[in-house]
Scaffold this motif. Structure first.
Motif: not given
Ligand code: ADP
Ligand code: MG
Length: 245
Positions: A46, A166-167
């Motif tokens: 991240s 991001d995820e």
């Protein structure tokens, strides 16, 4: 043929206090490619994405975009951020705005588009992700999967050069995951440049051109999806991927 790079990352470092979280990252991202970053929690995935769109200030290094280092003091960060979309695990919608306005506001404020053309672009993208019937809804009225669709439409309405994910499916109920992955797969096929962090290994294997394995702030291994998932060389990569068999 000479490769065309959208971003070139040179010697990128990021520390929080004494804690060096990114240690000398070198990575080039080709125009139109899908690059997936995998690795354990806390490995710096991240932070790397957040440095790429300047949500975090790198400690040192260079990020080259259109022949310019985006970390130079006179670089136009506002226009750059408009060209680099981000889709977060927790959606990050504006909860006080309805779905349509969520997809309009950055177009009018940052891109200075008039409301009508911003609305047109927003509706086009909301339609694409199946959220056109919900334009008047507030985020609190939507499921996680629906919120993520709106977040993707909001990003796309900016006509980005690159989107960072991001995820994007990590906070979703399992039955919502495939719908989001399908949208991302479609985007990948349109030639949009995408950098994504995900734990959906089957999806990553299908959709990625390149895969990076991050371990403790370094790129431990990079290769094609076939190489990383099929015959990873680094024992740490092998160990990590075993968990997903
Ligand atoms: P990942 O996304 O791979 O799980 P992160 O990039 O979120 O990893 O975090 C990497 C490391 O950096 C972790 O040890 C985390 O605690 C630390 N970190 C991330 N953001 C901050 C911050 N704003 N302040 C201090 N430490 C941070
Ligand atoms: Mg993370």
């Amino acid at each position: 043929m000479k490769k065309d790079y959208i971003l070139k990352i040179n010697h990128l470092k990021k520390s929080f206090g004494q804690h060096e979280v990114l240690k000398d990252i070198d990575l080039d991202i080709e125009n139109g490619e899908v690059l997936t970053i995998i690795g354990s929690s806390g490995s710096g995935k991240s932070t790397l994405l957040r440095c790429l769109n300047l949500l975090e200030e790198p400690t040192s290094g260079q990020i080259i975009y259109q022949q310019q280092n985006i970390l130079d003091p006179n670089f136009d960060r506002i226009q750059y951020r408009a060209k680099v979309g981000m889709v977060f695990q927790q959606f990050n919608l504006f909860n006080n705005l309805n779905v349509l306005d969520n997809c309009i506001v950055a177009q009018t404020t940052v891109l200075k588009k008039d409301r009508d053309s911003a609305k047109k672009a927003a509706l086009k993208q909301l339609e694409r992700v199946g959220m056109a019937p919900y334009v008047k809804a507030k985020p609190a009225q939507l499921s996680g999967g629906q919120k993520q669709r709106v977040a993707i439409a909001r990003s796309l309405a900016m006509s980005p050069d690159l989107i960072l994910f991001d995820e994007p499916t990590s906070a979703l109920d399992p039955e919502m995951v495939d719908g989001i992955l399908d949208i991302m797969k479609d985007l990948a096929h349109t030639g949009l440049t995408m950098i994504l962090v995900t734990h959906e290994m089957g999806f990553a294997r299908d959709v990625s051109d390149h895969v990076v394995f991050m371990d403790n702030g370094v790129i431990a291994e990079k290769g094609t999806a076939e190489k990383i998932f099929g015959e990873p060389e680094n024992p740490r990569t092998q160990e990590f991927l075993k968990r997903y068999l």
